[in-house]
Structure formats: structure tokens, C-alpha cells
Design an enzyme around this catalytic site. Structure first.
Site, mmCIF file in Angstrom:
data_model
loop_
_atom_site.group_PDB
_atom_site.id
_atom_site.type_symbol
_atom_site.label_atom_id
_atom_site.label_comp_id
_atom_site.label_asym_id
_atom_site.label_seq_id
_atom_site.Cartn_x
_atom_site.Cartn_y
_atom_site.Cartn_z
ATOM 1 C CG HIS A 166 -1.921 0.936 1.415
ATOM 2 N ND1 HIS A 166 -1.695 2.230 1.817
ATOM 3 C CD2 HIS A 166 -3.261 0.838 1.223
ATOM 4 C CE1 HIS A 166 -2.849 2.879 1.876
ATOM 5 N NE2 HIS A 166 -3.812 2.061 1.518
ATOM 6 C CG ASP B 81 0.483 -2.497 6.104
ATOM 7 O OD1 ASP B 81 -0.430 -2.695 6.925
ATOM 8 O OD2 ASP B 81 0.350 -1.788 5.092
ATOM 9 C CD GLN C 230 -6.964 -4.587 4.003
ATOM 10 O OE1 GLN C 230 -7.882 -5.329 4.354
ATOM 11 N NE2 GLN C 230 -7.171 -3.320 3.686
ATOM 12 C CE LYS D 198 -7.137 -0.158 6.165
ATOM 13 N NZ LYS D 198 -8.066 0.275 5.125
ATOM 14 C CB CYS E 244 -3.681 3.232 -1.474
ATOM 15 S SG CYS E 244 -4.898 4.496 -1.104
HETATM 16 C C1 LIG Z 1 -2.470 -2.891 3.455
HETATM 17 C C2 LIG Z 1 -2.804 -1.518 3.964
HETATM 18 N N1 LIG Z 1 -1.864 -0.796 4.563
HETATM 19 C C3 LIG Z 1 -2.111 0.431 5.051
HETATM 20 C C4 LIG Z 1 -3.347 1.010 4.931
HETATM 21 C C5 LIG Z 1 -3.582 2.372 5.496
HETATM 22 O O1 LIG Z 1 -4.401 2.309 6.610
HETATM 23 P P1 LIG Z 1 -4.907 3.645 7.319
HETATM 24 O O2 LIG Z 1 -5.562 4.467 6.257
HETATM 25 O O3 LIG Z 1 -5.879 3.163 8.342
HETATM 26 O O4 LIG Z 1 -3.734 4.326 7.897
HETATM 27 C C6 LIG Z 1 -4.362 0.309 4.286
HETATM 28 C C7 LIG Z 1 -5.690 0.915 4.096
HETATM 29 O O5 LIG Z 1 -6.379 0.645 3.132
HETATM 30 C C8 LIG Z 1 -4.083 -0.994 3.793
HETATM 31 O O6 LIG Z 1 -5.022 -1.720 3.183
#
Ligand SMILES: Cc1ncc(COP(=O)(O)O)c(C=O)c1O
Length: 412
Positions: free
Chosen positions: A129, A207, A210, A233, A370
């Protein structure tokens, strides 16, 4: 909306209707298939936040009065709940942040940047992401370090053989990898990534955005160095998340948000810092968010294994049925989907597909999600994504497919 019990695999029967009822927002003609963007919140999460503001609201750690003590107890209780949820050794290893993006930025600004220098390499996986990509671009910028990318195999997994081969024991400093891809849907073998990285002397940030709602999180078993995730999430509030770091690494990390509550002593010219993790939580924290996150953790922990199997079954079934449609291409590996499926419809823009679906009460994500570098590797600009939670049903998959067919009829 069908609320009949559905087969959840292994012979168990799971009833999504029973899970769905405490979600007021779902009591309308809405198929919420955008759970990877944000999940909906069950009543206990909303109630916990409401109760905090109604009965216990005060600032934490700075007030001697009883409400201050109650708010501090609630906030620190939430920290302990997060620590237990992800297998941290101690609540002190949990830094509350605004979410995954904030957590990753904190680790990069406070730790990684300080040890990346000329000739060093930082690896990100091709499926990251932007939140786990752009901060690393900034970290290598201007210091003579370079960004390397863990490539994909032809079936949409991380090519760990290429990663191991490319890792240089002298230059590799950091590896940033997602647990579950928000586009391709399968879980990565983060333990293997950590083992390879550590053997080369590099640290790993995982990260977990998900993964946490669907898979058991255990930072000790993963053997990563930092782990980031968001509350929203996993059925918790927006604006709250956590950064976990190994205790000894957090002790070395530099604070990057300066001000109230993160200090030990302030003199006119210099200051010293509060202990870990408070030195990373400058300013008034999102106490109600932390309390809501703790309630979400309790809710997730109470889900039966069949609920998680149900989500994986929905993702697999949606992927199989979409792939069987003419001119629909499903992205990501055929096996091991955790909770979502991304797809493209030949000749129809992803936004048009999403628009038609929305007109039928089906919410999906459409766009680059993203993950622009990944999209380019796949040779596309955008895709449609359906992502699932225990409250979703196979009937919603039927509606999704009907909507995709309707979009095809309209646009091709
Ligand atoms: C894999 C992953 N990393 C990071 C993020 C970013 O999360 P946040 O917007 O809650 O900071 C997302 C959000 O869609 C994501 O799917």
C-alpha cells in the site's frame, strides 16, 4: 438479503445474520463489500466509546481527579488489550497512533531514517500500500540509499526466491512487507521474509492492516521488528491504531511528535523524554478510540473460527464465480484468499462497474487502491475490489455478479 445459515466449511454452519444484527448501519438494503477500506462497527464498540464520553471523559495521565484516573485506567487497559491481541511481551511495546499510516511514518521517522545511510538498501514488496511505500521513498531520498522491490511471481505471490537472491548482507537495512495484500488478497509468508531479512542483518516492518481482522496476529511468531495496524479495519473506530515495536528497539527510537505529555523535563533550551511508549504519544490521545479498539478486539476474539472460515469462503467463492464470467479477470493467487477479491472487467472502467453496483445497493472499492506501483506491474490503472466480513452472505455475491453482468450489458 439472505440470512439463512451458510456452510462455513469443515462441516460447521455459520449464520451471518446473527453477526449482522448488532450493526445498525447494515439494517438497510446495503451489501457492504468494502470492508478492506473500512469495516462497520458493532454495537459494543459504539457503546464503549459512548460510555467513555458519557461517564469517564477526562484527559489521561495528567489529572489527579477521579475522572482522570478512570480515563487513564481505560486507556491503559486498552493498551494491555492490544498487547495481548498481537502477542506483544508487554503493553509498553504498544504505541497508540492514528492508524497504520501514522504507525509506519512514526517507525520510519523515529527509527529507520536514523540508520539508513549511503549505499544502504531498503526493500519494499511490490504489493505494498502507498502507506508502506512512500515513507520508505522519503527515507532513502537524499542519503545515497536505494529502494529495492520484492517482485511478484506470475500467480501474484511475492517472489521470495528472488528476494533472498537479491538481499545483500552488507547493504540491506530494512524490509517493509504487508501481511495481507489489500489488492491481491493472499497472506504473505512474513515469517519467511523476516528470517531472510534478519539473516542479512536487516530489520522488518510488517503492515498488518489487512490481516488483524481475519488472521491470528502474533508478532513473536512472525519475528518481525515493527508491526502496524488500524482499528477501523477490524470493526473498531477510525483514527486509532497501533505501532508495536520490540521493546529494545522502542527504547532506541527517537520521538517525532514533540509537546505535552511526551517529556520528562523541559528546560528553556533542552528537554528529556518520558518513558516508552509515552514519549511517542505527544498531545492528548484518542482515548475513546483506544477504548473502542479494545471493545473491537473483544468482539473479534469472540468470533467463532467458523466466522473466519465463512469470510475466506466468501472471498474464494466470489473469486471463482467472477473468474467464470466472460471478460472478467481476477487478480491474485487462486489459493489462500483471506478476505477479498480484486477484478477487472474488459472494456468497462472500474469506476463504472462500481457505479452500477452502487445503484443496486452494493458498495465496492474501485480505483488504484493506494497501490499504484502494483497496478502498473499488473498492467492496469485500476480494478474493482469486493472485500468481506462475517456479516456478508453468499446472497450478496449473487447480487455482486448480477451487478457486474449489468455493467457489462450497459457499457459493452
Ligand atoms: C495494506 C494496507 N496498509 C495500510 C493502509 C492504510 O491504513 P490507514 O488508512 O488506516 O492508515 C491500508 C488501508 O487501506 C491498507 O489496506
Amino acid at each position: 438479503m439472505s440470512e439463512r445459515p451458510e456452510s462455513a466449511g469443515k462441516g460447521e454452519v455459520f449464520d451471518p445474520g446473527s453477526i449482522r444484527r448488532p450493526f445498525a448501519i447494515l439494517n438497510r438494503d446495503l451489501a457492504w463489500l468494502d470492508n478492506a477500506a473500512t469495516t462497520q462497527r458493532p454495537e459494543p464498540v459504539l457503546k464503549a466509546m459512548d460510555q467513555f464520553y458519557r461517564l469517564h471523559n477526562a484527559n489521561t495521565r495528567r489529572s489527579v481527579h477521579r475522572l482522570g484516573a478512570e480515563a487513564t485506567a481505560a486507556y491503559e487497559g486498552a493498551r494491555a488489550a492490544v498487547a495481548a491481541f498481537i502477542g506483544a511481551k508487554s503493553p509498553a511495546e504498544i504505541v497508540f497512533t492514528g492508524g497504520t499510516t501514522a504507525s509506519i511514518n512514526l517507525a520510519v521517522a523515529g527509527f529507520a531514517r536514523w540508520e539508513i545511510g549511503p549505499g544502504d538498501e531498503v526493500w519494499v514488496s511490490a504489493m505494498e500500500h502507498h502507506s508502506n511505500w512512500v515513507p520508505w521513498q522519503e527515507a532513502v531520498k537524499g542519503v545515497g540509499a536505494s529502494l529495492k522491490v520484492i517482485p511478484l511471481t506470475s500467480d501474484g505471490r511475492l517472489d521470495l526466491a528472488a528476494f533472498r537472491k537479491g538481499l545483500s548482507a552488507h547493504r540491506a537495512k530494512w524490509v517493509a512487507a504487508t501481511w495481507v495484500s489489500n489488492v491481491l488478497g493472499a497472506a504473505n509468508d512474513v515469517r519467511a521474509i523476516c528470517a531472510a531479512a534478519h539473516a542479512a542483518g536487516a530489520r522488518v516492518l510488517v503492515d498488518g492492516a489487512q490481516g488483524v481482522a481475519h488472521l491470528p496476529a502474533d508478532v513473536a511468531a512472525m519475528d518481525c521488528d515493527f508491526f502496524a495496524f488500524s482499528g477501523h479495519k477490524m470493526y473498531g473506530p477510525m483514527g486509532i491504531g497501533a505501532l508495536w515495536g520490540r521493546g529494545e528497539l522502542l527504547e532506541q527510537m527517537h520521538p517525532s511528535i514533540f509537546g505535552g505529555e511526551m517529556i520528562a523535563r523541559v528546560d528553556e533550551q533542552t528537554s528529556t523524554w518520558a518513558e516508552v511508549p509515552y514519549r511517542f504519544e505527544g498531545g492528548t490521545p484518542h482515548v475513546a478510540g483506544a477504548v473502542g479498539l479494545a471493545a473491537a478486539i473483544e468482539w473479534v476474539r469472540a468470533l467463532p473460527p467458523a466466522a473466519h472460515e465463512h469470510v475466506a469462503n466468501l472471498a474464494r467463492e466470489a473469486a471463482e464465480r467472477l473468474a467464470a464470467l466472460k471478460d472478467v479477470r481476477v487478480w491474485g493467487p487462486a489459493e489462500g484468499r483471506v478476505s477479498l477479491v480484486s477484478f477487472s472487467v474488459k472494456g468497462v472502467h472500474a469506476h463504472d462497474v462500481a457505479q452500477v453496483l452502487d445503484s443496486r445497493g452494493i458498495a465496492v472499492r474501485a480505483g488504484h487502491m493506494c497501490a499504484q506501483p502494483l497496478m502498473r506491474r499488473l498492467g492496469i490503472e485500476s480494478a474493482v475490489r469486493a472485500s468481506f466480513a462475517p456479516y456478508n452472505t453468499t446472497d450478496e455475491i449473487r447480487r455482486l455478479l448480477e451487478g457486474v453482468r449489468a455493467a457489462q450489458e450497459l457499457f459493452t
